[in-house]
Design a protein around this motif. Structure first.
Motif, PDB file in Angstrom:
ATOM      1  N   GLY A 171       0.825  -1.203   0.000  1.00  0.00           N
ATOM      2  CA  GLY A 171       0.000   0.000   0.000  1.00  0.00           C
ATOM      3  C   GLY A 171       0.858   1.251   0.000  1.00  0.00           C
ATOM      4  O   GLY A 171       1.928   1.286   0.616  1.00  0.00           O
ATOM      5  N   GLN A 172       0.412   2.290  -0.708  1.00  0.00           N
ATOM      6  CA  GLN A 172       1.144   3.541  -0.802  1.00  0.00           C
ATOM      7  C   GLN A 172       0.410   4.653  -0.042  1.00  0.00           C
ATOM      8  O   GLN A 172      -0.791   4.562   0.214  1.00  0.00           O
ATOM      9  N   ALA A 173       1.150   5.690   0.321  1.00  0.00           N
ATOM     10  CA  ALA A 173       0.590   6.774   1.130  1.00  0.00           C
ATOM     11  C   ALA A 173      -0.570   7.473   0.439  1.00  0.00           C
ATOM     12  O   ALA A 173      -1.491   7.970   1.107  1.00  0.00           O
ATOM     13  N   ASP A 174      -0.569   7.509  -0.884  1.00  0.00           N
ATOM     14  CA  ASP A 174      -1.634   8.208  -1.607  1.00  0.00           C
ATOM     15  C   ASP A 174      -2.838   7.307  -1.895  1.00  0.00           C
ATOM     16  O   ASP A 174      -3.753   7.706  -2.624  1.00  0.00           O
ATOM     17  N   GLY A 175      -2.841   6.094  -1.342  1.00  0.00           N
ATOM     18  CA  GLY A 175      -3.961   5.183  -1.542  1.00  0.00           C
ATOM     19  C   GLY A 175      -3.797   4.246  -2.722  1.00  0.00           C
ATOM     20  O   GLY A 175      -4.614   3.339  -2.920  1.00  0.00           O
ATOM     21  N   SER A 176      -2.747   4.422  -3.513  1.00  0.00           N
ATOM     22  CA  SER A 176      -2.502   3.527  -4.635  1.00  0.00           C
ATOM     23  C   SER A 176      -1.865   2.231  -4.143  1.00  0.00           C
ATOM     24  O   SER A 176      -1.530   2.089  -2.964  1.00  0.00           O
ATOM     25  N   VAL A 177      -1.691   1.286  -5.057  1.00  0.00           N
ATOM     26  CA  VAL A 177      -1.188  -0.039  -4.707  1.00  0.00           C
ATOM     27  C   VAL A 177      -0.035  -0.400  -5.637  1.00  0.00           C
ATOM     28  O   VAL A 177      -0.156  -0.279  -6.862  1.00  0.00           O
ATOM     29  N   SER A 178       1.087  -0.827  -5.072  1.00  0.00           N
ATOM     30  CA  SER A 178       2.204  -1.273  -5.903  1.00  0.00           C
ATOM     31  C   SER A 178       2.143  -2.791  -6.045  1.00  0.00           C
ATOM     32  O   SER A 178       1.820  -3.509  -5.098  1.00  0.00           O
ATOM     33  N   VAL A 179       2.458  -3.260  -7.248  1.00  0.00           N
ATOM     34  CA  VAL A 179       2.351  -4.686  -7.582  1.00  0.00           C
ATOM     35  C   VAL A 179       3.675  -5.153  -8.165  1.00  0.00           C
ATOM     36  O   VAL A 179       4.162  -4.582  -9.148  1.00  0.00           O
ATOM     37  N   THR A 180       4.261  -6.208  -7.572  1.00  0.00           N
ATOM     38  CA  THR A 180       5.489  -6.794  -8.091  1.00  0.00           C
ATOM     39  C   THR A 180       5.254  -8.273  -8.329  1.00  0.00           C
ATOM     40  O   THR A 180       4.962  -9.027  -7.398  1.00  0.00           O
ATOM     41  N   HIS A 181       5.363  -8.704  -9.592  1.00  0.00           N
ATOM     42  CA  HIS A 181       5.152 -10.107  -9.955  1.00  0.00           C
ATOM     43  C   HIS A 181       6.468 -10.859  -9.819  1.00  0.00           C
ATOM     44  O   HIS A 181       7.502 -10.401 -10.294  1.00  0.00           O
ATOM     45  N   ALA A 182       6.419 -12.023  -9.180  1.00  0.00           N
ATOM     46  CA  ALA A 182       7.639 -12.766  -8.889  1.00  0.00           C
ATOM     47  C   ALA A 182       8.380 -13.213 -10.140  1.00  0.00           C
ATOM     48  O   ALA A 182       9.585 -13.488 -10.079  1.00  0.00           O
ATOM     49  N   ILE A 183       7.705 -13.330 -11.286  1.00  0.00           N
ATOM     50  CA  ILE A 183       8.400 -13.806 -12.484  1.00  0.00           C
ATOM     51  C   ILE A 183       8.574 -12.731 -13.545  1.00  0.00           C
ATOM     52  O   ILE A 183       9.032 -13.016 -14.638  1.00  0.00           O
ATOM     53  N   ALA A 184       8.235 -11.503 -13.252  1.00  0.00           N
ATOM     54  CA  ALA A 184       8.282 -10.446 -14.266  1.00  0.00           C
ATOM     55  C   ALA A 184       9.512  -9.563 -14.112  1.00  0.00           C
ATOM     56  O   ALA A 184       9.458  -8.347 -14.302  1.00  0.00           O
ATOM     57  N   GLY A 185      10.623 -10.160 -13.763  1.00  0.00           N
ATOM     58  CA  GLY A 185      11.846  -9.386 -13.627  1.00  0.00           C
ATOM     59  C   GLY A 185      11.781  -8.383 -12.492  1.00  0.00           C
ATOM     60  O   GLY A 185      12.495  -7.377 -12.487  1.00  0.00           O
ATOM     61  N   HIS A 186      10.903  -8.635 -11.533  1.00  0.00           N
ATOM     62  CA  HIS A 186      10.738  -7.775 -10.366  1.00  0.00           C
ATOM     63  C   HIS A 186      10.353  -6.346 -10.745  1.00  0.00           C
ATOM     64  O   HIS A 186      10.667  -5.395 -10.034  1.00  0.00           O
ATOM     65  N   GLU A 187       9.671  -6.209 -11.874  1.00  0.00           N
ATOM     66  CA  GLU A 187       9.151  -4.900 -12.261  1.00  0.00           C
ATOM     67  C   GLU A 187       7.994  -4.536 -11.331  1.00  0.00           C
ATOM     68  O   GLU A 187       7.068  -5.323 -11.129  1.00  0.00           O
ATOM     69  N   THR A 188       8.069  -3.367 -10.736  1.00  0.00           N
ATOM     70  CA  THR A 188       7.017  -2.902  -9.833  1.00  0.00           C
ATOM     71  C   THR A 188       6.185  -1.830 -10.517  1.00  0.00           C
ATOM     72  O   THR A 188       6.722  -0.859 -11.067  1.00  0.00           O
ATOM     73  N   ARG A 189       4.870  -2.039 -10.515  1.00  0.00           N
ATOM     74  CA  ARG A 189       3.942  -1.076 -11.092  1.00  0.00           C
ATOM     75  C   ARG A 189       3.038  -0.534  -9.989  1.00  0.00           C
ATOM     76  O   ARG A 189       2.684  -1.264  -9.058  1.00  0.00           O
ATOM     77  N   THR A 190       2.681   0.724 -10.102  1.00  0.00           N
ATOM     78  CA  THR A 190       1.789   1.340  -9.131  1.00  0.00           C
ATOM     79  C   THR A 190       0.460   1.654  -9.802  1.00  0.00           C
ATOM     80  O   THR A 190       0.417   2.298 -10.858  1.00  0.00           O
ATOM     81  N   LEU A 191      -0.622   1.175  -9.193  1.00  0.00           N
ATOM     82  CA  LEU A 191      -1.953   1.285  -9.787  1.00  0.00           C
ATOM     83  C   LEU A 191      -2.934   1.898  -8.800  1.00  0.00           C
ATOM     84  O   LEU A 191      -2.826   1.664  -7.590  1.00  0.00           O
ATOM     85  N   PRO A 192      -3.914   2.645  -9.294  1.00  0.00           N
ATOM     86  CA  PRO A 192      -5.014   3.054  -8.421  1.00  0.00           C
ATOM     87  C   PRO A 192      -5.828   1.817  -8.058  1.00  0.00           C
ATOM     88  O   PRO A 192      -5.842   0.831  -8.811  1.00  0.00           O
ATOM     89  N   PRO A 193      -6.508   1.818  -6.911  1.00  0.00           N
ATOM     90  CA  PRO A 193      -7.224   0.612  -6.454  1.00  0.00           C
ATOM     91  C   PRO A 193      -8.168   0.023  -7.489  1.00  0.00           C
ATOM     92  O   PRO A 193      -8.221  -1.207  -7.656  1.00  0.00           O
ATOM     93  N   GLU A 194      -8.900   0.876  -8.212  1.00  0.00           N
ATOM     94  CA  GLU A 194      -9.869   0.340  -9.169  1.00  0.00           C
ATOM     95  C   GLU A 194      -9.177  -0.422 -10.293  1.00  0.00           C
ATOM     96  O   GLU A 194      -9.670  -1.473 -10.750  1.00  0.00           O
ATOM     97  N   ASP A 195      -8.026   0.069 -10.761  1.00  0.00           N
ATOM     98  CA  ASP A 195      -7.285  -0.640 -11.811  1.00  0.00           C
ATOM     99  C   ASP A 195      -6.653  -1.919 -11.267  1.00  0.00           C
ATOM    100  O   ASP A 195      -6.599  -2.946 -11.964  1.00  0.00           O
ATOM    101  N   PHE A 196      -6.186  -1.837 -10.038  1.00  0.00           N
ATOM    102  CA  PHE A 196      -5.609  -3.017  -9.397  1.00  0.00           C
ATOM    103  C   PHE A 196      -6.622  -4.148  -9.305  1.00  0.00           C
ATOM    104  O   PHE A 196      -6.351  -5.276  -9.710  1.00  0.00           O
TER     105      PHE A 196
END
Length: 341
Positions: free
Chosen positions: A160-185
């Protein structure tokens, strides 16, 4: 003389042969030395009919096919294995047992065991959207796991992020982290509930920095260990994700993990069997349980180790010490089957 098929994934033209591949050749040789006839059999959905006919000629089938393989699942293969098992053939892991202990909901089923942790389960999209953010707000970091997967496929670190967004890191995607608003997540994770899917919500274990121990089991007996210092989703002190390191193998007699062997054989495996209603002869011929090491100095195994996940569908590679355990386990089951006829 008993005949054994080592079933691995592959198209006819791939040239794969379990009898000469590094992962399986020593296992095949060990069976041959005990008087078994062993053949390599390739499986893919497009050659289902040919494989189905061929498998009827074997007494035992040892299966190494991932839950997700080349974009396909094991639906058709598991149906085939159930058929041959019903006709008396021994299958290394029966599909019914895979559904009991080889899917990610095993973490929820056994959360109250001493190896358990804070685990939640969402069986539909509505429950997920209603409850997950509260779970995330509690601990700030969670891990979401799809119902069936392998090799980190469908395993996500969520923060969880301070602005209410959510960061997502997939274990097999080269550890690329994406930040999404809750509805997109939420919309992105909707697909995991298709076809009776679910999501497991697991607490993030900060002790991942102690490495992870993999306990290999043949039936109900510990057959060896693997230790990996850096596993998927590991971050160093600077927050940098590191590539997984080599796994080192140890025999079942390794003193370093003697406490884990003792608690597995004398407590956790029997409790697992009781909770899931799995007899000794139905336990997988080879399976493994991955554990976080919470404290390297703890004298109490129940507090020292926390279950990360269990693998039963395609456990390879495995430590050399596990080979004789598998040969013995198959031999015992074949002998009991013969005397019961």
């Amino acid at each position: 003389m008993s005949s054994i098929a080592i079933l691995i994934y592959g198209k006819k033209d791939t040239g794969r042969d379990a009898l000469v591949e590094e992962k399986y050749k020593d296992l095949a040789a060990a069976f041959v030395s005990q008087g078994y006839t062993v053949q390599s059999v390739l499986y893919s959905d497009d050659q289902w009919d040919d494989v189905a006919e061929r498998l009827t000629t074997f007494n035992s089938i040892l299966v190494w096919v991932n839950p997700v393989e080349q974009g396909n699942d094991r639906t058709r293969l598991d149906a085939l294995l159930s058929q041959v098992s019903a006709k008396g053939c021994m299958v290394s892991t029966h599909p019914d047992v895979i559904l009991k202990m080889g899917t990610k909901d095993i973490l929820y089923k056994t959360r109250l065991m001493n190896w358990g942790s804070d685990i939640k389960m969402y069986t539909n999209f509505e429950s997920f959207t209603k409850n997950f953010l509260a779970s995330l707000d509690e601990s700030k970091v969670r891990v979401l796991k799809q119902y069936r997967g392998n090799g980190g496929n469908g395993v996500f670190k969520i923060a969880g992020q301070a602005d209410g967004s959510v960061s997502v890191t997939h274990a097999i995607a080269g550890h690329e982290t994406r930040t999404l608003p809750p509805e997109d997540f939420f919309e992105e994770f909707r697909a995991f509930f298709s076809d009776n899917g679910l999501l497991i919500d697991q607490e993030w274990n900060k002790n991942i920095t102690n490495g992870m121990v993999r306990c290999y089991v043949a039936g109900t007996m510990v057959a060896g260990f693997g230790y990996q210092e850096v596993n998927a989703l590991y971050q160093d002190e600077n927050g940098i994700y590191l590539a997984p390191s080599k796994r080192y193998y140890f025999t079942e007699r390794c003193g370093i993990f003697s406490d884990l062997k003792e608690v597995m054989e004398n407590s956790w495996i029997p409790e697992l069997q009781k909770r899931l209603d799995i007899s000794d002869d139905m336990m997988p011929v080879i399976w493994d349980a991955d554990f976080f090491i919470n404290s390297i100095t703890s004298p109490n195994a129940a507090g020292k180790y926390t279950l990360c996940e269990i693998n039963v569908s395609c456990v390879s590679p495995f430590p050399p010490s596990a080979i004789q355990f598998m040969v013995n386990e198959v031999g015992r089951r074949m002998k009991r089957k013969a005397t019961s006829i």
